[in-house]
Design a protein around this motif. Structure first.
Motif, PDB file in Angstrom:
ATOM      1  N   HIS A  40       0.851  -1.204   0.000  1.00 50.51           N
ATOM      2  CA  HIS A  40       0.000   0.000   0.000  1.00 50.51           C
ATOM      3  C   HIS A  40       0.887   1.254   0.000  1.00 50.51           C
ATOM      4  CE1 HIS A  40       0.364  -0.664   4.452  1.00 50.51           C
ATOM      5  NE2 HIS A  40      -0.032  -1.884   4.163  1.00 50.51           N
ATOM      6  N   GLY A  41       1.864   1.262  -0.906  1.00 50.54           N
ATOM      7  CA  GLY A  41       2.869   2.330  -0.933  1.00 50.54           C
ATOM      8  C   GLY A  41       2.491   3.507  -1.815  1.00 50.54           C
ATOM      9  N   ASN A  42       3.018   4.650  -1.444  1.00 50.67           N
ATOM     10  CA  ASN A  42       2.903   5.861  -2.263  1.00 50.67           C
ATOM     11  C   ASN A  42       3.946   5.761  -3.385  1.00 50.67           C
ATOM     12  OD1 ASN A  42       3.216   8.414  -3.363  1.00 50.67           O
ATOM     13  ND2 ASN A  42       3.497   9.473  -1.421  1.00 50.67           N
TER      14      ASN A  42
ATOM     15  N   HIS B 121      -0.837  -3.870  -3.719  1.00 47.82           N
ATOM     16  CA  HIS B 121      -1.747  -2.719  -3.668  1.00 47.82           C
ATOM     17  C   HIS B 121      -3.165  -3.193  -3.373  1.00 47.82           C
ATOM     18  CE1 HIS B 121      -3.031   1.359  -4.551  1.00 47.82           C
ATOM     19  NE2 HIS B 121      -3.956   0.903  -5.370  1.00 47.82           N
ATOM     20  N   GLY B 122      -3.894  -2.414  -2.603  1.00 49.84           N
ATOM     21  CA  GLY B 122      -5.284  -2.748  -2.291  1.00 49.84           C
ATOM     22  C   GLY B 122      -6.243  -2.149  -3.302  1.00 49.84           C
ATOM     23  N   ALA B 123      -7.181  -2.964  -3.788  1.00 50.96           N
ATOM     24  CA  ALA B 123      -8.150  -2.491  -4.789  1.00 50.96           C
ATOM     25  C   ALA B 123      -9.044  -1.381  -4.237  1.00 50.96           C
ATOM     26  CB  ALA B 123      -9.010  -3.661  -5.273  1.00 50.96           C
ATOM     27  N   GLU B 124      -9.213  -1.359  -2.903  1.00 48.32           N
ATOM     28  CA  GLU B 124     -10.087  -0.340  -2.284  1.00 48.32           C
ATOM     29  C   GLU B 124      -9.275   0.801  -1.647  1.00 48.32           C
ATOM     30  OE1 GLU B 124     -13.341  -0.851  -2.749  1.00 48.32           O
ATOM     31  OE2 GLU B 124     -12.788  -2.737  -3.720  1.00 48.32           O
TER      32      GLU B 124
ATOM     33  N   VAL C 221      -2.738  -6.748  -7.119  1.00 50.65           N
ATOM     34  CA  VAL C 221      -3.829  -5.930  -6.578  1.00 50.65           C
ATOM     35  C   VAL C 221      -4.762  -6.853  -5.793  1.00 50.65           C
ATOM     36  CG1 VAL C 221      -5.745  -4.384  -7.111  1.00 50.65           C
ATOM     37  CG2 VAL C 221      -3.653  -4.281  -8.478  1.00 50.65           C
ATOM     38  N   TYR C 222      -4.948  -6.545  -4.524  1.00 50.54           N
ATOM     39  CA  TYR C 222      -5.723  -7.410  -3.624  1.00 50.54           C
ATOM     40  C   TYR C 222      -7.143  -6.876  -3.458  1.00 50.54           C
ATOM     41  CZ  TYR C 222      -1.300  -9.632  -2.660  1.00 50.54           C
ATOM     42  OH  TYR C 222      -0.119 -10.311  -2.811  1.00 50.54           O
ATOM     43  N   ASP C 223      -8.128  -7.752  -3.720  1.00 51.58           N
ATOM     44  CA  ASP C 223      -9.535  -7.379  -3.612  1.00 51.58           C
ATOM     45  C   ASP C 223      -9.909  -7.071  -2.161  1.00 51.58           C
ATOM     46  OD1 ASP C 223      -9.903  -7.764  -6.320  1.00 51.58           O
ATOM     47  OD2 ASP C 223     -10.572  -9.847  -6.092  1.00 51.58           O
ATOM     48  N   ASN C 224     -10.850  -6.143  -2.005  1.00 55.56           N
ATOM     49  CA  ASN C 224     -11.396  -5.791  -0.678  1.00 55.56           C
ATOM     50  C   ASN C 224     -10.325  -5.321   0.299  1.00 55.56           C
ATOM     51  OD1 ASN C 224     -14.013  -6.739  -1.505  1.00 55.56           O
ATOM     52  ND2 ASN C 224     -13.242  -8.821  -1.203  1.00 55.56           N
TER      53      ASN C 224
ATOM     54  N   GLY D 196      -7.786   0.056   6.635  1.00 56.26           N
ATOM     55  CA  GLY D 196      -8.423  -1.192   7.048  1.00 56.26           C
ATOM     56  C   GLY D 196      -7.481  -2.374   6.912  1.00 56.26           C
ATOM     57  N   TYR D 197      -7.528  -3.259   7.889  1.00 60.08           N
ATOM     58  CA  TYR D 197      -6.711  -4.480   7.872  1.00 60.08           C
ATOM     59  C   TYR D 197      -7.443  -5.559   7.098  1.00 60.08           C
ATOM     60  CZ  TYR D 197      -4.211  -8.585   9.763  1.00 60.08           C
ATOM     61  OH  TYR D 197      -3.500  -9.739   9.904  1.00 60.08           O
ATOM     62  N   ASN D 198      -6.709  -6.291   6.268  1.00 66.44           N
ATOM     63  CA  ASN D 198      -7.281  -7.434   5.554  1.00 66.44           C
ATOM     64  C   ASN D 198      -6.327  -8.608   5.745  1.00 66.44           C
ATOM     65  OD1 ASN D 198      -7.667  -9.390   3.416  1.00 66.44           O
ATOM     66  ND2 ASN D 198      -9.050  -7.940   2.441  1.00 66.44           N
TER      67      ASN D 198
END
Length: 246
Positions: free
Chosen positions: A147-149, A169-172, A199-202, A224-226
């Motif tokens: 989840h990096g910039n 990367h998170g899709a949301e 890219v990880y869903d949810n 949010g943690y997944n």
């Protein structure tokens, strides 16, 4: 497996003491140095989560260090304070990269660390730091971001950016839009860099950090943690680093 942890103190060019956190795997020594991974943390600083990442890396056989980019071991759970510190760093990115280079040097000088096998992983703000270290031509063979910039200090250049890249990367993720990831792909393509993007869903911003939901509630920010995405992306990163740093 028993690991060794200690604080690594480095004094920056501005005279600020950087208090980074090191974890070494069992059996690492001058005769048997371990591949090294630098961890660039989220904007909270060297808090419990990046320390636990460091320790997990050591248990997986890597020497690891969390870079104290803010200096003086500063840490916070307040997003406004974290943002203020991050903005100070972004206002002088040469200073920021100087601090990262210093910690890289001091860490790779450790007898138990193999200075020829270095990687860097970054989380959120730290994702930018990790990529920028490679963009600066620092001697790292692998960069992984969670989840990096992806915004560059300056774009990657062919022949200067010598690391392979893994992006989780998170899709949301509402803080780092997919457009930013697409721009990163184009940048890396132009520089001839080998990379892979998952890219990880949810999954929201901060999806690897077990404290993300708590931080979101405290600060009114969209984190949010997944657990599934956190586990999958960790396993992929370990395989990636093992391959790149063998």
């Amino acid at each position: 497996m028993s690991i060794k942890t200690f604080e690594l103190a480095s004094t920056s060019a501005e005279g600020v003491e950087l208090l980074s956190y090191v974890a070494l795997p069992e059996g690492a020594s001058a005769e048997n140095p371990a591949p090294g991974i630098l961890v660039a943390p989220e904007w909270w600083g060297v808090v419990d989560y990046p320390r636990s990442v460091c320790e997990k890396l050591a248990k997986a056989g890597f020497a690891a260090v969390v870079i104290d980019v803010f200096g003086e071991g500063k840490l916070t759970s307040d997003a406004a304070q974290a943002n203020e510190w991050m903005e100070q760093m972004l206002a002088d990115q040469d200073m920021l990269m100087g601090r990262c280079q210093l910690v890289l040097n001091d860490f790779s000088d450790q007898m138990a660390v193999d200075s020829k096998r270095l990687g860097v992983i970054g989380y959120c703000f730290g994702g930018k730091i990790a990529l920028d270290m490679a963009r600066e031509g620092m001697p790292v063979k692998a960069v992984a971001t969670f989840h990096g910039n992806p915004t560059p200090k300056q774009p990657a250049e062919k022949g200067k950016f010598n690391a392979e890249v893994l992006v989780a990367h998170g899709a949301e993720d509402s803080m780092v839009p997919m457009a930013g990831i697409e721009a990163l792909k184009k940048e890396l393509d132009n520089a001839g860099v080998s990379y892979h993007v998952d890219v990880y869903d949810n999954a929201k911003h901060g999806f690897t950090n077990p404290d993300a939901d708590k931080r979101a509630a405290e600060n009114g920010v969209d984190l949010g943690y997944n657990e599934a995405a956190a586990t999958q992306s960790w396993d992929k990163m370990i395989n990636f680093m093992t391959t790149c740093l063998k």
